[in-house]
Design a protein around this motif. Structure first.
Motif, PDB file in Angstrom:
ATOM      1  N   UNK A 214      32.239 124.447 -22.748  1.00 33.43           N
ATOM      2  CA  UNK A 214      33.370 124.953 -23.526  1.00 33.43           C
ATOM      3  C   UNK A 214      33.130 124.622 -25.003  1.00 33.43           C
ATOM      4  N   UNK A 215      33.596 125.507 -25.876  1.00 37.54           N
ATOM      5  CA  UNK A 215      33.440 125.287 -27.313  1.00 37.54           C
ATOM      6  C   UNK A 215      34.770 125.514 -28.011  1.00 37.54           C
ATOM      7  N   UNK A 216      35.032 124.685 -29.021  1.00 33.34           N
ATOM      8  CA  UNK A 216      36.300 124.794 -29.734  1.00 33.34           C
ATOM      9  C   UNK A 216      36.098 124.408 -31.193  1.00 33.34           C
ATOM     10  N   UNK A 217      36.676 125.182 -32.104  1.00 36.90           N
ATOM     11  CA  UNK A 217      36.634 124.820 -33.517  1.00 36.90           C
ATOM     12  C   UNK A 217      37.581 123.649 -33.771  1.00 36.90           C
TER      13      UNK A 217
ATOM     14  N   UNK B  86      23.051 131.886 -22.341  1.00 38.04           N
ATOM     15  CA  UNK B  86      23.184 132.890 -23.404  1.00 38.04           C
ATOM     16  C   UNK B  86      24.131 132.482 -24.522  1.00 38.04           C
ATOM     17  N   UNK B  87      25.049 131.543 -24.246  1.00 33.98           N
ATOM     18  CA  UNK B  87      26.039 131.160 -25.243  1.00 33.98           C
ATOM     19  C   UNK B  87      27.214 132.118 -25.332  1.00 33.98           C
TER      20      UNK B  87
ATOM     21  N   UNK C  11      31.591 120.938 -25.402  1.00 33.58           N
ATOM     22  CA  UNK C  11      31.783 120.030 -24.269  1.00 33.58           C
ATOM     23  C   UNK C  11      31.026 120.597 -23.076  1.00 33.58           C
ATOM     24  N   UNK C  12      30.106 119.806 -22.518  1.00 29.80           N
ATOM     25  CA  UNK C  12      29.264 120.269 -21.409  1.00 29.80           C
ATOM     26  C   UNK C  12      29.455 119.362 -20.202  1.00 29.80           C
TER      27      UNK C  12
ATOM     28  N   UNK D  27      43.880 124.044 -22.986  1.00 28.43           N
ATOM     29  CA  UNK D  27      43.393 124.271 -24.345  1.00 28.43           C
ATOM     30  C   UNK D  27      41.875 124.318 -24.401  1.00 28.43           C
ATOM     31  N   UNK D  28      41.226 124.348 -23.226  1.00 30.15           N
ATOM     32  CA  UNK D  28      39.758 124.275 -23.197  1.00 30.15           C
ATOM     33  C   UNK D  28      39.082 125.577 -23.575  1.00 30.15           C
ATOM     34  N   UNK D  29      39.822 126.679 -23.577  1.00 31.17           N
ATOM     35  CA  UNK D  29      39.205 127.954 -23.910  1.00 31.17           C
ATOM     36  C   UNK D  29      38.420 128.520 -22.738  1.00 31.17           C
ATOM     37  N   UNK D  30      37.774 129.653 -22.977  1.00 30.61           N
ATOM     38  CA  UNK D  30      37.029 130.326 -21.916  1.00 30.61           C
ATOM     39  C   UNK D  30      35.659 129.680 -21.715  1.00 30.61           C
ATOM     40  N   UNK D  31      35.149 129.707 -20.483  1.00 30.03           N
ATOM     41  CA  UNK D  31      33.811 129.158 -20.223  1.00 30.03           C
ATOM     42  C   UNK D  31      32.735 129.897 -21.015  1.00 30.03           C
TER      43      UNK D  31
END
Length: 424
Positions: free
Chosen positions: A312-315, A31-32, A300-301, A22-26
């Motif tokens: 990784x970033x998640x809403x 650049x973000x 999360x870094x 569930x971590x999503x794509x890197x």
């Protein structure tokens, strides 16, 4: 004893697939932007009305696909004029035998041969291929080598293809069959179509990376305070981790920091996994609800020494859904509570389907569906009868719709942890 083909062997559900995450794509720390490359678009395609004689060697890089057709991916081939769309509810389609379960009659089991050539730049990252959905099963090849197999039609599947690719031109090939033994379990009241019907994506992950995480909150003080919790799994694949930390930041819609926390991650050898558990009290947050679906961005870094190696970033929405049983004293209930308040359910069933696109529903149509539901005061959507696209769930979070999901579960009593589908 005759060996069954993998698409008819009930002991084979998948081969070489990655554990789901569930971590999503890197995300690139500089650049973000997401570290991905879409392989959607025009592929070379050959339709075969049966699965008994697959064109020999079509997976190889030197095979000439000049006589193949062009087909847009994602799509389902019946929508594009190949084969016959089937609608049946109680009865199985003819290739699925009811006298020799779980046999498939491959003489009438249509097959699609997919080929996509793509360019790859030199990279230090591990390379994965991510499929959003293949109906009903897919054998994956890269540069002529067998990579893996899966028959979980409506869920995402990912393979590590690092050892199969190289800088320059590469060939991805997928053999898709319309029916497999998994079709016996995926017998829902819907159209039977076939093909690579969701996004195909190259994913670039660092050799030291965030494999998975699980976010949740435990509330107190009438939902004014919460214990924010995140369980994270760190993995190394192809390199050692010298030690560092995991940094978790919760940012509001304007990018302002709500809270942050970190935990130390000790050194790891290559091909090792470690878990991190962070719990942090937080207050001053806005609750997610139908009327105000407020979402925070959790970043999360993974930091090695002083260098960020993966992000990784998640809403995320602060909200609680729970069931309150019937109270014999007050003679009230049972209730489904959203943030402690009984939830009045105004819901609909929805297939991830469109008459012009089949199950390959474009995002703008999904968005229009959900906007129509909100204008009609709908608060809940049931996914009939399978996992929907990744974007569907993200949009439901954004628009303020509670999803009643029919999701996979793994039973220890099923061969090799085989997955089934139940209503949750």
């Amino acid at each position: 004893m005759k060996t069954l083909p993998i698409w008819q062997d009930i002991n084979v559900f998948s081969i070489n697939t990655e554990k789901r995450s569930a971590a999503g794509f890197p995300v690139c720390p500089e650049s973000g932007e997401k570290k991905i490359k879409s392989l959607n678009g025009v592929w070379k395609f050959r339709f075969q009305p049966d699965s008994t004689h697959i064109l020999n060697g079509y997976q190889n890089p030197d095979f000439d696909t000049y006589h193949f057709d062009d087909l847009v991916v994602p799509s389902e081939w019946q929508i594009k004029g190949y084969g016959t769309p089937i609608y049946t509810n109680i009865n199985y389609p003819k290739p699925i035998s009811m006298t020799n379960i779980p046999s498939i009659d491959d003489t009438i089991n249509p097959c699609g041969l997919y080929v996509k050539d793509f360019e790859l730049e030199e990279t230090d990252d591990n390379v994965f291929i991510h499929f959003g959905g293949i109906n009903s099963c897919g054998e994956v090849f890269v540069n002529g080598e067998f990579v893996g197999y899966s028959q979980d039609t409506f869920d995402e599947t990912e393979y590590d293809i690092t050892k199969y690719v190289h800088a320059g031109k590469n060939r991805l090939a997928v053999t898709v069959r319309q029916f497999c033994d998994g079709s016996y379990l995926e017998d829902q009241d819907m159209w039977r179509l076939a093909g690579i019907f969701r996004d195909v994506t190259l994913v670039f992950k660092p050799k030291k990376y965030i494999r998975d995480f699980f976010i949740r909150s435990e509330f107190s003080d009438n939902y004014k305070k919460a214990q924010f919790k995140i369980d994270t799994e760190i993995e190394t694949r192809g390199a050692k981790f010298d030690g560092g930390k995991l940094l978790v930041e919760v940012l509001d819609e304007k990018g302002k920091l709500l809270t942050s926390a970190e935990s130390a991650i000790i050194a790891m050898d290559s091909a090792e996994t470690k878990k991190s558990i962070i719990s942090k009290p937080v207050s001053g947050f806005k609750l997610w609800s139908h009327e105000d679906p407020y979402l925070y961005n959790v970043r999360v870094s993974l930091i090695e020494n002083d260098t960020v190696v993966d992000v990784r970033e998640h809403k995320y929405g602060f909200r609680e859904i729970r069931i309150e049983k019937y109270n014999a004293e007050t003679k009230r209930g049972p209730f489904i509570l959203l943030n402690g308040v009984p939830l009045k359910i105004c819901g609909v069933n929805r297939h991830d389907f469109h008459p012009d696109y089949g199950h390959a529903v474009p995002e703008d149509i999904t968005r229009a569906d959900l906007e129509l539901l909100k204008r009609s005061n709908i608060t809940n959507v049931r996914t009939s009868h399978y996992p929907n696209s990744r974007r569907f769930y993200e949009l439901c979070d954004k628009y303020g719709l509670v999803v009643w999901a029919e999701i996979p579960y793994i039973s220890e009593h099923m061969p090799n942890g085989r997955e089934n589908t139940v209503s949750q």
